[in-house]
Scaffold this motif. Structure first.
Motif, PDB file in Angstrom:
ATOM      1  N   THR A  55       0.818  -1.214   0.000  1.00 36.32           N
ATOM      2  CA  THR A  55       0.000   0.000   0.000  1.00 36.32           C
ATOM      3  C   THR A  55       0.850   1.262   0.000  1.00 36.32           C
ATOM      4  O   THR A  55       0.575   2.199  -0.743  1.00 36.32           O
ATOM      5  N   HIS A  56       1.901   1.294   0.832  1.00 37.96           N
ATOM      6  CA  HIS A  56       2.768   2.474   0.912  1.00 37.96           C
ATOM      7  C   HIS A  56       4.025   2.114   1.694  1.00 37.96           C
ATOM      8  O   HIS A  56       4.164   0.988   2.176  1.00 37.96           O
ATOM      9  N   THR A  79       3.415   0.859  -6.242  1.00 34.81           N
ATOM     10  CA  THR A  79       3.464   2.029  -7.116  1.00 34.81           C
ATOM     11  C   THR A  79       4.911   2.514  -7.265  1.00 34.81           C
ATOM     12  O   THR A  79       5.779   2.196  -6.441  1.00 34.81           O
ATOM     13  N   SER A 100      -1.950   3.355 -10.166  1.00 36.53           N
ATOM     14  CA  SER A 100      -2.939   3.390  -9.086  1.00 36.53           C
ATOM     15  C   SER A 100      -4.379   3.396  -9.566  1.00 36.53           C
ATOM     16  O   SER A 100      -5.298   3.333  -8.760  1.00 36.53           O
ATOM     17  N   HIS A 101      -4.590   3.465 -10.892  1.00 32.58           N
ATOM     18  CA  HIS A 101      -5.951   3.446 -11.434  1.00 32.58           C
ATOM     19  C   HIS A 101      -6.229   2.245 -12.337  1.00 32.58           C
ATOM     20  O   HIS A 101      -7.338   2.109 -12.835  1.00 32.58           O
ATOM     21  N   PRO A 113      -6.265  -1.334  -7.650  1.00 32.99           N
ATOM     22  CA  PRO A 113      -5.725  -0.334  -6.731  1.00 32.99           C
ATOM     23  C   PRO A 113      -6.507   0.978  -6.854  1.00 32.99           C
ATOM     24  O   PRO A 113      -7.130   1.244  -7.889  1.00 32.99           O
ATOM     25  N   PRO A 115      -6.046   5.303  -5.374  1.00 31.91           N
ATOM     26  CA  PRO A 115      -5.250   6.239  -4.575  1.00 31.91           C
ATOM     27  C   PRO A 115      -6.015   6.728  -3.352  1.00 31.91           C
ATOM     28  O   PRO A 115      -7.248   6.842  -3.372  1.00 31.91           O
ATOM     29  N   GLU A 122       3.070   7.736  -2.830  1.00 39.69           N
ATOM     30  CA  GLU A 122       2.037   7.369  -3.806  1.00 39.69           C
ATOM     31  C   GLU A 122       1.206   6.218  -3.225  1.00 39.69           C
ATOM     32  O   GLU A 122       1.203   5.106  -3.746  1.00 39.69           O
ATOM     33  N   VAL A 124      -1.724   3.675  -2.033  1.00 35.97           N
ATOM     34  CA  VAL A 124      -2.937   3.097  -2.613  1.00 35.97           C
ATOM     35  C   VAL A 124      -3.564   2.133  -1.618  1.00 35.97           C
ATOM     36  O   VAL A 124      -2.919   1.681  -0.661  1.00 35.97           O
ATOM     37  N   TYR A 126      -6.786  -1.216  -1.991  1.00 31.79           N
ATOM     38  CA  TYR A 126      -7.142  -2.190  -3.009  1.00 31.79           C
ATOM     39  C   TYR A 126      -8.551  -2.749  -2.827  1.00 31.79           C
ATOM     40  O   TYR A 126      -9.044  -2.869  -1.697  1.00 31.79           O
TER      41      TYR A 126
END
Length: 254
Positions: A55-56, A79, A100-101, A113, A115, A122, A124, A126
């Motif tokens: 995720t980050h 990402t 992310s899209h 995913p 944002p 960046e 995201v 899910y």
């Protein structure tokens, strides 16, 4: 499709999503030995993991990802911003950069995913799909956006951040700067904000709802379940709460 948690909180996070022979791990904030121990509790081993989604870059989510991926030769999806922020090299790793899209297919699961606003490069979250069932995951978001509502509407299962209670956070011993960060639009979801989100989306298909990423100092499970039950009109006992030490066991979406 089914899902379970190895643990959820500031000490570490990891979620399993499984369909057929595909078992994905979402984040891994634990060391190798601890991850293996927690997998065993769910009757899984490191060799069962198809891959890891990130995720980050914060340590409680990514701290164990790359060591696990190297040792067990599994791919990692993240990402570009997250990869840059971790400073991790490609050497010995199968890193796959995602948009992310844009949705992706991994084995028997479709993964979308999306944002979120958080103090990362960046970040995201899910939505996982298998056949006609959808599992939405939202943690580490400071506010709810229209796109988040769209993504999480009409899910069959939800893992939803209920990080803190506003009054407990205000009265805590945290420094003022940390309180502002947590409560900001790039911080974490407060109980009432999470409840408002549920009240604004289609929850008619919801089979399972698990509150996650609770602060050990600034929240209580009973505050979370009361806030959510008041919006959904359900019994408080129906709402699951992920624990930092044990997460939660397998839940099936039928």
């Amino acid at each position: 499709m089914r899902f379970a948690s190895l643990g959820s909180g500031s000490a570490g996070n990891a979620l399993l999503v499984e369909r057929g022979s595909t078992c994905l791990m979402l984040d891994c904030g634990f060391g190798l030995r601890e991850t293996a121990t927690r997998l065993q509790r769910l009757e899984r081993s490191p060799g069962c993991i198809t891959g890891i989604l990130v995720t980050h870059e914060h340590g409680d989510h990514v701290g164990g990802v790359f060591r696990f991926a190297r040792k067990y030769a599994v791919p990692v999806w993240l990402t570009h911003g997250t990869w840059v922020a971790t400073g991790e090299s490609h050497v010995g790793l199968d890193l796959r950069i995602i948009d992310s899209h844009h949705a992706l297919s991994i084995g028997e699961l479709e993964v979308q995913p999306f944002p979120v606003p958080h103090d990362a490069h960046e970040p995201v979250q899910y939505v996982f799909s298998g056949a006609i069932r959808r599992l939405g995951v939202l943690t580490d978001a400071g506010e709810v956006t229209p796109h988040i509502r769209e993504m999480l509407s009409a899910c069959d299962g939800l893992v939803l951040e209920c990080n803190h209670d506003a009054r407990m956070l205000a009265q805590s011993i945290y420094p003022a700067s940390l309180k502002r960060r947590i409560a900001s639009r790039y911080g974490h979801l407060e109980n009432s904000v999470a409840a408002e989100l549920l009240g604004s989306i289609d929850c008619s298909r919801l089979q399972h709802l698990v509150a996650a990423h609770l602060s050990e100092r600034n929240n209580l499970p009973e505050l979370v379940t009361a806030a959510i039950a008041g919006v959904l009109g359900c019994a408080e006992a129906w709402i699951g709460v992920a624990r930092s030490d044990t997460g939660f066991g397998w839940r099936c979406l039928n």
